[in-house]
Design an enzyme around this catalytic site. Structure first.
Site, PDB file in Angstrom:
ATOM      1  N   SER A 109       0.847  -1.196   0.000  1.00  0.00           N
ATOM      2  CA  SER A 109       0.000   0.000   0.000  1.00  0.00           C
ATOM      3  C   SER A 109       0.877   1.238   0.000  1.00  0.00           C
ATOM      4  O   SER A 109       2.008   1.207   0.490  1.00  0.00           O
ATOM      5  CB  SER A 109      -0.862   0.030   1.260  1.00  0.00           C
ATOM      6  OG  SER A 109      -0.053   0.251   2.397  1.00  0.00           O
ATOM      7  N   ASP A 110       0.352   2.326  -0.548  1.00  0.00           N
ATOM      8  CA  ASP A 110       1.001   3.605  -0.273  1.00  0.00           C
ATOM      9  C   ASP A 110       0.829   3.852   1.229  1.00  0.00           C
ATOM     10  O   ASP A 110       0.036   3.181   1.903  1.00  0.00           O
ATOM     11  CB  ASP A 110       0.396   4.742  -1.108  1.00  0.00           C
ATOM     12  CG  ASP A 110       1.338   5.961  -1.158  1.00  0.00           C
ATOM     13  OD1 ASP A 110       2.256   6.038  -0.305  1.00  0.00           O
ATOM     14  OD2 ASP A 110       1.155   6.827  -2.031  1.00  0.00           O
ATOM     15  N   TRP A 111       1.560   4.791   1.753  1.00  0.00           N
ATOM     16  CA  TRP A 111       1.617   4.995   3.215  1.00  0.00           C
ATOM     17  C   TRP A 111       0.265   5.458   3.762  1.00  0.00           C
ATOM     18  O   TRP A 111      -0.155   6.582   3.528  1.00  0.00           O
ATOM     19  CB  TRP A 111       2.746   5.971   3.521  1.00  0.00           C
ATOM     20  CG  TRP A 111       4.047   5.269   3.793  1.00  0.00           C
ATOM     21  CD1 TRP A 111       4.839   5.461   4.891  1.00  0.00           C
ATOM     22  CD2 TRP A 111       4.701   4.243   3.017  1.00  0.00           C
ATOM     23  NE1 TRP A 111       5.924   4.605   4.839  1.00  0.00           N
ATOM     24  CE2 TRP A 111       5.866   3.860   3.713  1.00  0.00           C
ATOM     25  CE3 TRP A 111       4.400   3.590   1.822  1.00  0.00           C
ATOM     26  CZ2 TRP A 111       6.736   2.869   3.264  1.00  0.00           C
ATOM     27  CZ3 TRP A 111       5.260   2.603   1.361  1.00  0.00           C
ATOM     28  CH2 TRP A 111       6.412   2.257   2.070  1.00  0.00           C
ATOM     29  N   GLY A 112      -0.408   4.534   4.419  1.00  0.00           N
ATOM     30  CA  GLY A 112      -1.715   4.866   4.962  1.00  0.00           C
ATOM     31  C   GLY A 112      -2.853   4.639   3.983  1.00  0.00           C
ATOM     32  O   GLY A 112      -3.978   5.067   4.228  1.00  0.00           O
ATOM     33  N   ALA A 113      -2.590   3.939   2.897  1.00  0.00           N
ATOM     34  CA  ALA A 113      -3.644   3.740   1.883  1.00  0.00           C
ATOM     35  C   ALA A 113      -4.426   2.436   2.088  1.00  0.00           C
ATOM     36  O   ALA A 113      -5.278   2.097   1.273  1.00  0.00           O
ATOM     37  CB  ALA A 113      -3.037   3.775   0.479  1.00  0.00           C
TER      38      ALA A 113
END
Ligand code: BGC
Length: 720
Positions: free
Chosen positions: A255-259
């Site tokens: 995931s992208d950071w926090g996605a």
């Protein structure tokens, strides 16, 4: 920020611990990598497998992301570090050119070499997974992160992306293509829905990923936005159907950071790793971790799927050969004071940055004033803060101070020093030339006065942009296409005062140029975002040590309304221009750009001739080939970028022409060379929505070869 001189850097390199940056070059095939991964993962408990898929949390580990290590069987904590430009949060590393400059070289070798340098340095710091390349399309000209990627054309993005993958993975790191997918603006990046049709999705936005999968990429980062109202990181269609099935991607999705927004829907939707692990930064919770263990135990996620997640991650690690002699991680991303000294930069890397900085500089106009000869100029005036060394330190480079060499955000690298444009020009001009400067952008009177009695006046201006979590003067996507810091007025004032005015613009993307027709502006120079050697790269071209050959990886329009796509503030971002991204829109609507995609001047001139097209089936899946002779007709040695555009049969419904080949050829004055292009089945296919297949349309194709998308020199047709 400490800005030591070049000499102190060189000294450090001699006295410090030099990193072992030697690759083990034992890349495996996916089958071999899977065999090894399956051996290890089959011995793991559910918790151990979950550990591989889960980040340990933001801000508490050595890297911007770290997975949990496993013991018995042993598997290391993987270090994930940005970015697409170099090694983020690292000391003694090199801050090279941005992705957009790599694209501007139109040179596969330079693209590969750039990635090799990035890979060597990150490997030297013990990074396992490089969070780059970025292949976000510069869909709207003011997209905030366009500079991290490779411009407005999917073919160019695909070539540059694949070279990045090869260069980095040959150094035993896993490359990460991002941000999959349809993440083309910063405005509402986490709360908007990208609305695109199936054909455009594949022909424009998935295309670069397909080329990187072919190059063996190990990981893909899913993006923040939604598609069909479902977060991309739990989007079964985007992750399972398109990426894993259609593209046969065998690596893992992080995931992208926090996605990440869920446990079972994400794991079942195709997400293999959550980063940086926590639900909200610092909360110690995770959608994976114990929640994923629970989901497997209660059957919401099958153990088979969990095994697949862990195996994909382990396979990527084994594929690039990280199981032998891999350097220990010495980054201390969030504790920089205690970072052990490991020097990964080197004179070779620095020289390379200077070289690619010059090779990516685009000369937009020149009435013959360039290249300069110090003999002709006793006094040079330099105007504008964009020529000055930056003087302040700011988080991830989100500030507006001094010359501009990178955008801001996670895609940045701390620069160890910057050779400012003033320094570069002054050094190269030599003692016989007097160089005066003013860095005050707002005092146009002082600027004009300084410029008025110089033999030549350089006026510098810039634009900035960057990632959403930071803002500079209300921008992340640029609010408009205007130069920053009073740039237009400054240029106007200097040009009014000095009849030998040269404009230099460091920009993240296209700008408006209301002063372009000013009779005193004798050249416009566009160095992009050239990194720490910026002043030297610039001087190399200005004084003719390097003949410019950079080409625009995007269109510069006469006015903002001329572009086919714009930043949208709506929840639903309609990709209404469909296939007509960038220059395709200008071609389809007969709009004259100010400077066309693929354009750039040289100190020499080049002729094209004797185009021949052949449809005899060639190597692999080549359906057609073209050869053309390019001759350097000037009296200066230099490189020309020959570009091949294909026009499909009418019935295909494609834009008027699309880039399908480029070759940067170095030619001595008077020299001629044959340039070859091969067009594969992929190059000549379109995505047919009815059959959900790629097809080669039957009919007449045109191949147009030239020096830019609007400077076609030779064309020929062929039938398929
Ligand atoms: C960015 C990614 C980056 C990640 C880790 C996110 O905000 O979108 O590109 O890799 O942070 O720094």
């Amino acid at each position: 920020m400490i800005l030591p001189s070049l000499t102190s850097i060189t000294l450090l390199a001699l006295t410090g611990i030099l990193a072992q940056a030697k690759p083990t070059s034992n890349l495996r095939t996916w089958d071999e990598a899977y065999a090894k991964a399956e051996q290890v993962v089959s011995k793991m408990s559910i918790e151990q497998k979950v550990g591989l898929t889960t980040g340990m949390g933001w801000g508490i580990t050595n890297c911007v992301g770290n997975t949990y290590a496993s013991e018995d069987p042993d598997f290391p904590s993987l270090c994930l570090q940005d970015g697409p430009l170099g090694t983020r949060y690292a000391s003694n590393a090199t801050a090279g050119v941005s992705g957009i400059n790599a694209a501007a070289t139109f040179d596969r070798n330079l693209m590969y070499k750039r990635a090799e340098v990035i890979g060597k340095e990150s490997r030297g710091k013990g990074v396992h997974i490089q969070l780059g390349p970025s292949v976000d399309m510069l869909r709207a000209p003011n997209g905030g992160r366009g500079w991290e990627g490779f411009g407005e054309d999917p073919y160019l993005q695909g070539v540059a992306g694949a070279e990045f993958v090869k260069g980095v993975q040959d150094q035993n790191l896993v490359a990460t293509a991002k941000h999959y997918v349809l993440n083309n603006q910063e405005t509402n990046r986490t709360t908007s829905n990208s609305d695109v049709d199936d054909r455009t999705l594949r022909e424009i936005y998935v295309w670069p990923y397909a080329r990187m999968v072919e190059a063996g990429i190990g990981s893909v980062m899913c993006s923040y936005n939604y598609y069909e109202d479902v977060h991309i990181c739990e989007n079964d269609y985007m992750l399972n159907t398109v990426l894993k099935k259609e593209l046969s991607f065998r690596g893992f999705v992080m995931s992208d950071w926090g996605a990440t927004h869920s446990t079972a829907p994400s794991a079942n939707g195709g997400l293999d790793m959550t980063m940086p692990g926590d639900i909200n930064y610092g909360d110690g919770l995770s959608y994976f971790g114990p929640n994923l263990t629970k989901a497997v135990e209660n059957g919401e996620v099958t153990e088979e799927r969990l095994t697949d997640m862990a195996t994909r991650i382990a396979a990527a690690h084994f594929k690039v050969g990280q199981d032998k002699d891999y350097p220990e991680t010495t980054l201390r991303s969030f504790d920089r004071q205690n970072e052990p000294e490991v020097i990964v930069t080197s004179d070779d890397h620095i020289n390379f940055v200077r070289e690619i900085g010059a090779a990516s500089l685009i000369l937009l106009t020149n009435d013959g004033i360039l290249p300069l000869s110090s003999k002709d100029f006793g006094k040079i005036a330099i105007v504008g803060s964009d020529a000055a060394p930056p003087s302040v330190e700011c988080t991830d480079l989100a500030c507006n101070d001094g010359t501009y060499v990178q955008g801001w955000g996670s895609g940045t690298v701390d620069f160890p020093y910057i050779i400012s444009p003033t320094e570069g020009i002054t050094n190269r001009a030599g003692d016989s030339v007097k160089v005066v400067h003013t860095y005050d952008d707002w005092d146009t009177e002082a600027a004009a006065e300084l410029a008025s009695d110089a033999d030549i006046a350089f006026v510098f201006a810039k634009t900035e942009a960057g990632e959403e979590y930071l803002m500079v003067d209300g921008n992340n996507d640029r609010k408009n296409l205007t130069l920053w810091n009073n740039g237009d007025n400054l240029i106007q004032a200097v040009a009014d005062a000095n009849e030998n005015t040269v404009v230099v613009i460091h920009s993240v993307g296209p700008v408006l140029m209301p002063w372009i027709a000013h009779k005193n502006i004798k050249a416009v120079v566009w160095p992009g975002l050239p990194g720490q050697e910026t002043g030297n790269s610039l001087a190399d071209v200005l004084f003719g040590d390097v003949n410019p050959s950079g080409r625009l990886p995007y269109t510069i329009a006469k006015k903002e309304e001329d572009y086919g796509a714009h930043i949208s503030a709506e929840y639903n971002i309609e990709y209404g221009e469909k296939l007509n991204v960038g220059y395709r829109h200008f071609d389809a609507n007969d709009i004259e750009p100010l400077f066309a995609f693929g354009y750039g001047l040289s100190y020499s001139t080049f002729d094209y001739g004797k185009l021949k097209v052949n449809t005899k089936r060639g190597k692999r899946d080549t359906l057609a080939t073209a050869t053309v002779f390019v001759r350097n007709t000037g009296d200066v040695d230099g490189a020309e970028v020959a570009q091949a555009y294909i026009s499909f049969p009418e019935s295909a419904g494609e834009p008027p022409k699309v880039l399908r080949g480029f070759e940067r050829v170095y030619l001595k004055a008077g020299q001629q060379r044959k340039v070859n292009f091969e067009f594969t089945e992929t190059d000549l296919s379109i995505y047919d929505e009815e059959s959900s297949c790629w097809v080669v349309p039957e009919g007449e194709y045109t191949v147009s070869i030239g020096a830019s998308s609007r400077d076609i020199r030779e064309s020929a047709t062929f039938e398929l």
